[in-house]
Design an enzyme around this catalytic site. Structure first.
Site, short mmCIF file in Angstrom:
data_model
loop_
_atom_site.label_atom_id
_atom_site.label_comp_id
_atom_site.label_asym_id
_atom_site.label_seq_id
_atom_site.Cartn_x
_atom_site.Cartn_y
_atom_site.Cartn_z
N SER A 158 0.83 -1.27 0.14
CA SER A 158 -0.04 -0.05 -0.09
C SER A 158 0.83 1.34 0.01
O SER A 158 0.89 2.36 0.95
CB SER A 158 -0.94 -0.15 1.16
OG SER A 158 -1.89 -1.06 1.05
N ARG A 173 6.95 6.42 -4.80
CA ARG A 173 7.56 7.12 -3.68
C ARG A 173 7.24 6.43 -2.76
O ARG A 173 6.31 5.88 -2.33
CB ARG A 173 7.28 8.70 -3.53
CG ARG A 173 5.87 8.70 -3.33
CD ARG A 173 5.25 10.58 -3.27
NE ARG A 173 3.85 10.46 -3.06
CZ ARG A 173 2.89 10.40 -3.71
NH1 ARG A 173 3.08 9.92 -5.11
NH2 ARG A 173 1.71 10.45 -3.34
N ASP A 211 -4.81 -2.49 -1.17
CA ASP A 211 -5.59 -2.90 -0.22
C ASP A 211 -7.08 -2.88 -0.57
O ASP A 211 -8.02 -3.47 -0.06
CB ASP A 211 -5.16 -2.59 1.29
CG ASP A 211 -5.29 -1.04 1.49
OD1 ASP A 211 -5.38 -0.26 0.50
OD2 ASP A 211 -5.25 -0.57 2.46
#
Length: 485
Positions: A158, A173, A211
């Protein structure tokens, strides 16, 4: 996730008869400011649909609308043993999921605490080694090491990652306090698979998932009426199945064996809805939250609806009322003036205060902030918490209504997860009421055609079901994503 504490009985609201006029005037102003009426919600939904569609175009828009590369609906008949891992901010969760093939599953899991310095290690191999070692420990615990078959693994990752197919994830990132060099810009799947292979573990990573997409797919596995997966937690997000022919930005990029009518799971990332501030009913406090955030002008929707910000909105109002000389007079508010000193557990606990004199609220302010409150002040604080929580719930369901209207869904179940949905008092009821107001439904709420229901475990069972679907595609020789990926 935000931790909101144990659930108490719903509090008694109490009378406002003893609240002085100047505080009642403030309460009425706050009610006007923080109330999102039905007409406002419908305007938000209309613009939301436009923004969802824009996110699917080649030009794009505020809402990323990321293809999740899940191109089948689960049938509920998928069966077998699957591993799932979820790399969070503080723990690694490893799950063995046994899909029954009868719309049910069993899970066994262990959590492994990330070493304190792991998130900022200079050597990225240390992270993947830690995960591989944890997998090995789990397999020893579960007596899986001697299995003859390779166990497929679904990896819930995630963090912002781009995917051209289901079994890759190129990190854009780091977030959640991670800052490990030489990972951004790289596919994390082979980095982890390499460490798994070094240990000769019978594991193959077949899917990397978000998720929220996992929530959608896990819930669909057990309940085919599922139309969306949504998260109402520290952040806010939704996922649903669109159809490939409506995703303009994939035109000309897909392999020939992916038909136009193929479903495609979409991870909306719609916390960024209305970054242009065209329709959301922002108050001056929302503007302050945005301007003082690390990324002003971004995540506009999230800043009004998610658990990360609800306590801060409460704090800003209370500090301003003190500065206007209306409450908490003559006291030292040094602690209360610290940004984000109030997380969402504060408005949640205040709303849950079961006492007529709001005794728990008094304790909270004295113990945590060194501030004494009068009963009329506590009644204002309590009403403000209700307003902030209710507005968040009502605005949050605009994403649900927008996707249902975009896809033409007249009925269905919306699978919801997240700490705010599960633990914030009154949130579920306010969300259901928000949907009713958008659609103009009347009569018994239990007969509403679209209802929000508790989700299945997205990062465990969802990752496993997606791994099962991906494994089937691989076995059938079908494409997993973009041409050449």
């Amino acid at each position: 996730m935000v931790h909101l504490g144990p659930k108490k009985p719903q509090a008694r609201k109490g009378s406002m008869a003893d609240v002085p006029r100047e505080l009642m005037d403030e309460i009425h102003q706050l009610e006007d400011m923080f109330t999102a009426d039905s007409e406002t919600l419908r305007k938000v939904v209309k613009h939301f649909i436009d923004e969802l569609n824009k996110g699917l175009t080649k030009k794009g828009g505020n809402i990323p609308m990321i293809p999740g590369w899940v191109m089948e609906f689960p049938t509920g008949k998928e069966s077998g043993n699957y591993l799932a891992i979820d790399l969070g901010g503080t723990n690694l969760r490893v799950v063995l999921v046994k899909l029954s093939g009868k719309h049910t599953f069993d899970t066994t899991q262990s959590k492994y605490k990330l070493p304190h310095d792991m998130r900022t290690t200079k050597h990225q191999e240390e992270l993947w080694s830690f995960i591989a070692d944890s997998l090995k420990d789990f397999m020893v615990e579960q007596e899986l090491l001697n299995t003859k078959d390779t166990l497929p693994l679904g990896f819930t990752f995630s963090y912002p990652a781009s995917q051209n197919k289901i079994n890759e994830g190129i990190l854009q990132r780091w977030t959640k306090g991670f800052d490990i060099p030489n990972v951004e810009g790289h596919d994390v799947v082979p980095l982890l698979q390499n460490e798994i292979s070094k240990r000769e573990l019978p594991i193959e990573i077949v899917a990397l998932i978000n998720d929220t997409v996992g929530t959608l797919v896990a819930s669909y596995y057990t309940d085919p009426e599922t139309k969306m997966g949504v998260i109402f937690g520290t952040g806010v997000n939704g996922a649903f199945y669109d159809v490939v022919s409506d995703i303009e930005k994939l035109e000309g990029k897909l392999a020939d064996d992916i038909p136009n009518d193929s479903p495609m799971a979409i991870n909306c990332e719609y916390g960024s809805f209305d970054n242009e501030h065209l329709v959301l009913p922002r108050t001056k406090y929302d503007v302050i939250v945005d301007e003082q955030s690390p990324r002003p002008g971004q995540q506009a929707f999230e800043k009004m609806t998610s658990g990360y910000y609800l306590g801060e909105l409460l704090r800003l109002v209370l500090v301003e009322l003190n500065e206007k000389g209306l409450m908490l007079k003559g006291q030292d508010l040094t602690k209360l003036k610290q940004p984000y000193i109030m997380d969402t557990s504060y408005p949640a606990r205040i709303e849950d205060d079961p006492f007529e004199n709001l005794e728990d609220t008094d304790d909270i302010f004295q113990k945590d902030f060194g501030v004494k409150t009068t009963l009329p002040e506590r009644k204002l604080i309590r009403r403000l918490c209700e307003l902030i929580g209710t507005r968040a719930a009502r605005l949050a369901v605009c994403g649900i209504a927008a996707i249902c209207q975009k896809r033409g869904y007249k009925t269905g179940h919306i699978a919801a997860d997240g700490s705010v949905y599960n633990k914030y008092p009154g949130f579920k009821e306010a969300a259901a009421k928000g949907l009713r107001d958008i659609y103009g439904w009347t009569g018994d709420a239990s007969n509403d055609p679209i209802i929000i229901v508790p989700a299945e475990d997205g990062s465990g069972a969802g990752a496993a079901v997606i791994a099962a679907l991906s494994e089937k595609r691989i076995a059938e020789g079908k494409s997993l994503g973009i041409i050449g990926a």
